[in-house]
Design an enzyme around this catalytic site. Structure first.
Site, short mmCIF file in Angstrom:
data_model
loop_
_atom_site.label_atom_id
_atom_site.label_comp_id
_atom_site.label_asym_id
_atom_site.label_seq_id
_atom_site.Cartn_x
_atom_site.Cartn_y
_atom_site.Cartn_z
N THR A 73 49.77 55.77 14.84
CA THR A 73 50.18 54.36 16.48
C THR A 73 49.31 55.54 17.39
O THR A 73 48.44 55.10 18.05
CB THR A 73 51.30 55.46 16.35
OG1 THR A 73 52.50 54.48 15.84
CG2 THR A 73 52.22 54.12 17.82
N ASP A 127 51.63 61.59 21.24
CA ASP A 127 51.40 61.43 19.76
C ASP A 127 52.08 59.95 19.03
O ASP A 127 53.25 60.02 20.02
CB ASP A 127 51.90 62.75 19.24
CG ASP A 127 51.21 62.72 18.02
OD1 ASP A 127 50.94 62.05 17.26
OD2 ASP A 127 51.01 64.08 17.41
N ALA A 129 55.66 59.91 16.44
CA ALA A 129 56.60 60.40 15.42
C ALA A 129 57.26 59.73 13.90
O ALA A 129 56.93 58.35 14.07
CB ALA A 129 57.24 60.40 16.56
N GLY A 141 54.88 65.07 11.34
CA GLY A 141 54.02 65.95 10.79
C GLY A 141 54.36 64.90 9.41
O GLY A 141 53.84 66.10 7.87
N GLU A 149 49.94 69.59 16.25
CA GLU A 149 50.79 69.14 17.20
C GLU A 149 51.78 69.50 17.96
O GLU A 149 51.69 69.23 19.17
CB GLU A 149 51.36 67.62 16.83
CG GLU A 149 50.38 66.99 16.14
CD GLU A 149 50.85 65.51 14.74
OE1 GLU A 149 50.54 64.74 14.76
OE2 GLU A 149 51.59 66.17 14.59
N LYS A 167 61.50 53.82 13.97
CA LYS A 167 61.27 55.43 13.86
C LYS A 167 62.64 56.14 14.58
O LYS A 167 62.32 56.97 14.24
CB LYS A 167 60.04 55.11 14.39
CG LYS A 167 58.63 55.01 13.75
CD LYS A 167 58.16 55.93 12.53
CE LYS A 167 57.36 55.53 12.23
NZ LYS A 167 56.03 56.24 12.75
O1 LIG Z 1 53.36 63.37 12.83
C1 LIG Z 1 52.06 63.15 12.74
C2 LIG Z 1 51.15 63.53 12.32
O2 LIG Z 1 51.64 64.82 11.55
C3 LIG Z 1 52.17 61.48 13.13
O3 LIG Z 1 52.67 61.47 14.20
C4 LIG Z 1 53.40 61.02 12.40
O4 LIG Z 1 52.93 61.00 10.97
C5 LIG Z 1 53.63 59.31 13.02
O5 LIG Z 1 52.43 58.79 12.15
P1 LIG Z 1 52.29 56.83 11.85
O6 LIG Z 1 51.60 56.67 13.71
O7 LIG Z 1 50.78 56.89 11.20
O8 LIG Z 1 53.42 56.30 11.46
#
Ligand SMILES: O=C(CO)[C@H](O)[C@H](O)COP(=O)(O)O
Length: 278
Positions: A73, A127, A129, A141, A149, A167
Site C-alpha cells: 500500500t 504507511d 498497516a 511489520g 517504520e 486490515k
Molecule cells: O508494516 C509494514 C511493513 O513492515 C506494512 O506497512 C504492512 O505490512 C502492510 O503492508 P501491505 O500494505 O503490503 O499490506
C-alpha cells in the site's frame, strides 16, 4: 474517534451530506460525501490500496519532509509522489524511507531522499498497516520494516495510515496473522520461547520468520536482525502493557504494536473510502 467517508461510484461529482452520530461507536462522520451513483465499480484489493494511497497523498504539500512507509500500500503512495514530483504538482519534497525496498523505489522515481540523522523532524509519514483497531492502534511489520517504520513514524508530526478494509480488527492480534517482534540473532530461540511464554494465556504460538525463498533460512531485516512472529488465538487486551513487557526483554529490538501513533487512518473498502481520525 471521528471519521470521514467517501462513497464512490462511476458518477461524479461528490455531493456533501450530513451524517448523524453513530450511537454504537460514538463516532461522527465528518465532511462526508455521497455520490449520485448508478452502480459501484468492481474494485480489486490493489484498487482499494491505491484509492487509500491517493487520498493520503492529498495531505502532502510542497516543501514537506515525508516519512515513506513500506509495503504494497505504501508503494502506491511512493508511486503517486513520484508522479506528482515529475509533473511539477509537488516540489521540494524530502523523503525518509523506512526500508531499503522503499529507498530503492523512491530513488528510481527521483524522489529526493535523506535520513533521520539529517532530518530529525518529519512533517508527515504515510504507511500501511497489518491490523487497525477502533482506537487507531496498529499492528505493523509483516513486511519486516517495523523498526525503521517505528523510528520514522515516531519522529513525524502526523502519521497517516493507508489500508484496505481487510486490515480492520476489533482487537489487536485478532486477525490470526503474525504480530512481529524484531530480535537480535544471538540466542533468538531463547527469546522466541520467552515471547511465547509471555502470551501463553492468549494461546500464542511463536515462529521464527523464514526468508521465503524456498529455504528454511531465517529472514534477516534491514538491520541485520531476525523476526519472531507471534500468532494469537485471542486478541491482546492491553496493548500498552503487552508492548512494555515485550520491550523489557533483553535482545528484543522492537515490536509491531504501534500504539497511539496514527493521527488518521484511511481505509478503502468496496463501498468507499473512510478517513478515521481521533
Ligand atoms: O508494516 C509494514 C511493513 O513492515 C506494512 O506497512 C504492512 O505490512 C502492510 O503492508 P501491505 O500494505 O503490503 O499490506
Amino acid at each position: 474517534m471521528a471519521s470521514l467517508s467517501l462513497h464512490f461510484s462511476s458518477a461524479t461529482p461528490f455531493v456533501p451530506r450530513a451524517t448523524p452520530l453513530n450511537p454504537r461507536t460514538r463516532t461522527r462522520t465528518l465532511k462526508p460525501f455521497s455520490i449520485r451513483s448508478q452502480s459501484a465499480p468492481v474494485l480489486s484489493q490493489d484498487d482499494l490500496k491505491r484509492l487509500a494511497a491517493d487520498k493520503a497523498v492529498e495531505s502532502v504539500k510542497s516543501g514537506m519532509v515525508l516519512g515513506l512507509g513500506t509495503g504494497s500500500t505504501a508503494a502506491f503512495v511512493v508511486d503517486k509522489l513520484g508522479l506528482l514530483l515529475s509533473t511539477g504538482q509537488l516540489s521540494n519534497i524530502v523523503g525518509i524511507p523506512t526500508s531499503k525496498r522503499t529507498q530503492e523505489q523512491a530513488a528510481s522515481l527521483n524522489i529526493p531522499l535523506s535520513t533521520l540523522d539529517l532530518h530529525p523532524h518529519i512533517d508527515l509519514a504515510i504507511d500501511g498497516a497489518d491490523e487497525v483497531d477502533p482506537n487507531l492502534d496498529l499492528v505493523k511489520g509483516r513486511g519486516g520494516a517495523l523498526l525503521r517504520e517505528k523510528m520514522v513514524e515516531a519522529a513525524s508530526s502526523s502519521f497517516i495510515v493507508v489500508a484496505d478494509d481487510s486490515k480492520l480488527v476489533s482487537g489487536l492480534g485478532g486477525s490470526g496473522l503474525a504480530m512481529p517482534v524484531e530480535v537480535v540473532q544471538f540466542c533468538w530461540k531463547y527469546n522466541l520461547v520467552r515471547l511465547q511464554g509471555l502470551f501463553k494465556e492468549l494461546g500464542c504460538e511463536a515462529k521464527l520468520r523464514v526468508a521465503g525463498d524456498g529455504s528454511e533460512k531465517p529472514y534477516v531485516t534491514d538491520n541485520g536482525n531476525y523476526i519472531v512472529d507471534l500468532y494469537f488465538k485471542n486478541p491482546i487486551q492491553d496493548g500498552f502493557a503487552a508492548g512494555k513487557e515485550i520491550s523489557a526483554m533483553e535482545g528484543v529490538v522492537e515490536h509491531g504494536l504501534f500504539l497511539g501513533m496514527a493521527t488518521s487512518v484511511i481505509i478503502a473498502g468496496k463501498t468507499g473510502v473512510e478517513v478515521m481520525t481521533k
